[in-house]
Scaffold this motif. Structure first.
Motif, PDB file in Angstrom:
ATOM      1  N   ALA A   9       0.806  -1.190   0.003  1.00 17.06           N
ATOM      2  CA  ALA A   9      -0.055  -0.142   0.015  1.00 17.06           C
ATOM      3  C   ALA A   9       0.796   1.417  -0.198  1.00 17.06           C
ATOM      4  O   ALA A   9       1.844   1.351   0.364  1.00 17.06           O
ATOM      5  CB  ALA A   9      -0.719   0.348   1.229  1.00 17.06           C
ATOM      6  N   VAL A  10       0.032   2.067  -0.691  1.00 19.47           N
ATOM      7  CA  VAL A  10       1.016   3.753  -0.177  1.00 19.47           C
ATOM      8  C   VAL A  10      -0.053   4.476   0.905  1.00 19.47           C
ATOM      9  O   VAL A  10      -1.180   4.269   0.341  1.00 19.47           O
ATOM     10  CB  VAL A  10       0.914   4.280  -1.700  1.00 19.47           C
ATOM     11  N   GLU A  11       1.089   5.282   1.468  1.00 17.53           N
ATOM     12  CA  GLU A  11       0.138   5.712   2.677  1.00 17.53           C
ATOM     13  C   GLU A  11       0.501   7.356   2.169  1.00 17.53           C
ATOM     14  O   GLU A  11       1.874   7.768   2.282  1.00 17.53           O
ATOM     15  CB  GLU A  11       0.497   5.162   3.799  1.00 17.53           C
ATOM     16  N   GLY A  12      -0.118   8.015   2.681  1.00 17.68           N
ATOM     17  CA  GLY A  12      -0.390   9.778   2.514  1.00 17.68           C
ATOM     18  C   GLY A  12      -0.423  10.236   4.578  1.00 17.68           C
ATOM     19  O   GLY A  12      -1.873   9.993   4.369  1.00 17.68           O
ATOM     20  N   VAL A  13       0.320  11.320   4.830  1.00 14.33           N
ATOM     21  CA  VAL A  13       0.159  11.083   5.541  1.00 14.33           C
ATOM     22  C   VAL A  13      -0.041  12.701   6.487  1.00 14.33           C
ATOM     23  O   VAL A  13       1.067  13.569   5.712  1.00 14.33           O
ATOM     24  CB  VAL A  13       0.489  10.665   7.484  1.00 14.33           C
ATOM     25  N   LEU A  14      -1.711  13.278   6.451  1.00 10.54           N
ATOM     26  CA  LEU A  14      -1.287  15.084   7.008  1.00 10.54           C
ATOM     27  C   LEU A  14      -1.514  15.043   9.011  1.00 10.54           C
ATOM     28  O   LEU A  14      -2.022  14.417   9.310  1.00 10.54           O
ATOM     29  CB  LEU A  14      -1.739  15.667   6.434  1.00 10.54           C
ATOM     30  N   GLY A  15      -0.960  15.730   9.502  1.00  8.54           N
ATOM     31  CA  GLY A  15      -1.717  16.826  10.420  1.00  8.54           C
ATOM     32  C   GLY A  15      -1.923  17.850  10.421  1.00  8.54           C
ATOM     33  O   GLY A  15      -1.401  18.695   9.847  1.00  8.54           O
ATOM     34  N   VAL A  16      -2.497  18.543  11.828  1.00  9.90           N
ATOM     35  CA  VAL A  16      -3.194  19.551  11.653  1.00  9.90           C
ATOM     36  C   VAL A  16      -1.448  20.748  12.339  1.00  9.90           C
ATOM     37  O   VAL A  16      -0.879  19.534  13.308  1.00  9.90           O
ATOM     38  CB  VAL A  16      -4.547  19.630  12.819  1.00  9.90           C
ATOM     39  N   PRO A  17      -0.908  21.252  11.210  1.00 11.43           N
ATOM     40  CA  PRO A  17       0.042  21.904  12.229  1.00 11.43           C
ATOM     41  C   PRO A  17       0.282  22.192  13.806  1.00 11.43           C
ATOM     42  O   PRO A  17       0.197  22.942  14.706  1.00 11.43           O
ATOM     43  CB  PRO A  17       0.615  22.907  11.257  1.00 11.43           C
TER      44      PRO A  17
END
Length: 243
Positions: A84-92
Motif C-alpha cells: 500500500a501507499v500511505e499519505g499522512v497529514l496532521g493539523v500543524p
C-alpha cells in the motif's frame, strides 16, 4: 449494581469486534484514517553561537524541544493485498522550545508551527481477510517550520549578551526546512468489514539549523545559530474506514 463507564465501553467494544465478518484490506481499497498523532523529539542542540559580527559562543546554552500531540489524518491505497501507499497529514502543531543549560532559567524560549506531510510505501503481512495484520513501511517527510516566535526572555538575553538593555533589540528566527527518511511499523485490527483501528510508530532521523537575527531600528546587529538534532518518534493511534 451499576456498570462503570469503562465497563460499558469495554462491553460495547467487544460486541463491535464480534459483530459481523471482518475483511481487512485488499487490492484496490482506499482506507481513510484519523486520530491522535504525537511528535516526541529525541533532541539534542549545540550551544547558541554568534556568527556575526564576531564568532562567539554562549557557553553551556541549550534548548529542549517539547512533545506535541495533534489531529492526524491519513489515506492508504492498496496496490495489492499486501502493498500500500500511505499519505499522512496532521493539523500543524505548535512545537515549544524550553531553555536548557545556562538558558534554563529563561523557561520557554519560543515556538513554531510544524508542517510535516509524509509519504510511505508499506507492506502488510498476512492475508486480506485477516482481522489482525502487522505492517512495516519506509518513506519520506518534508518538515517545514513556520510562524516562529521568540519569547521576551530570549530576546532580552541575546540583547544583553551584546551589551544592550532589555527591550532595545528585536530578534527573529528561522528554522531550516528538511526532507528526511521515515521508518514505520504498525499493527492494524479490523472490527468490521469497513471499520478498524491502527497503532503505528515512525522514527525520523533529522537535523536542522536555527538562525537568529538580532536587529536594532531595523538594522541587523548580530546573527546567531544553533544546530538541532530532532530525531522524533511519531506514534499515531487512529480509527480507519475502508471505502
Amino acid at each position: 449494581m451499576k456498570r462503570t463507564t469503562f465497563q460499558a465501553g469495554l462491553i460495547a467494544a467487544t460486541m463491535l469486534v464480534c459483530a459481523g465478518s471482518a475483511q481487512a484490506q485488499k487490492a484496490g481499497d482506499w482506507v481513510f484514517g484519523a486520530g491522535a498523532l504525537g511528535y516526541l523529539p529525541q533532541d539534542k542542540t549545540t550551544p547558541l553561537r554568534f556568527v556575526s559580527p564576531v564568532d562567539r559562543e554562549l557557553p553551556g546554552s541549550g534548548a529542549d524541544v517539547k512533545n506535541a500531540v495533534t489531529l492526524g489524518m491519513n489515506l492508504h491505497y492498496f496496490v495489492t493485498d499486501n502493498w500500500a501507499v500511505e499519505g499522512v497529514l496532521g493539523v500543524p502543531p505548535r512545537i515549544k522550545l524550553d531553555g536548557a543549560g545556562t538558558l534554563a532559567p529563561l523557561g520557554q524560549l519560543g515556538s513554531a508551527r510544524l508542517y510535516a506531510p509524509t509519504l510511505l510505501g508499506k507492506y502488510f503481512f498476512g492475508n486480506a481477510d485477516d482481522k489482525l495484520r502487522f505492517s512495516a513501511g519506509l518513506g519520506v517527510t518534508y518538515s517545514k517550520f513556520s510562524s516562529v516566535r521568540l519569547d521576551s526572555g530570549l530576546q532580552n538575553a541575546l540583547g544583553g549578551a551584546l551589551g544592550m538593555p532589555p527591550g532595545m533589540s528585536t530578534t527573529t528566527a528561522k528554522i531550516g526546512s528538511k526532507f528526511a527518511p521515515v521508518l514505520n511499523v504498525g499493527v492494524n485490527y479490523a472490527f468490521t468489514k469497513n471499520l478498524g483501528m491502527t497503532f503505528s510508530v515512525s522514527y525520523i532521523p533529522m537535523k536542522t539549523k536555527a538562525t537568529l537575527t538580532t536587529s536594532v531600528g531595523g538594522n541587523t546587529v548580530a546573527v546567531s545559530q544553533t544546530r538541532v538534532r530532532l530525531d522524533p518518534i511519531v506514534p499515531f493511534l487512529y480509527l480507519t474506514y475502508k471505502f
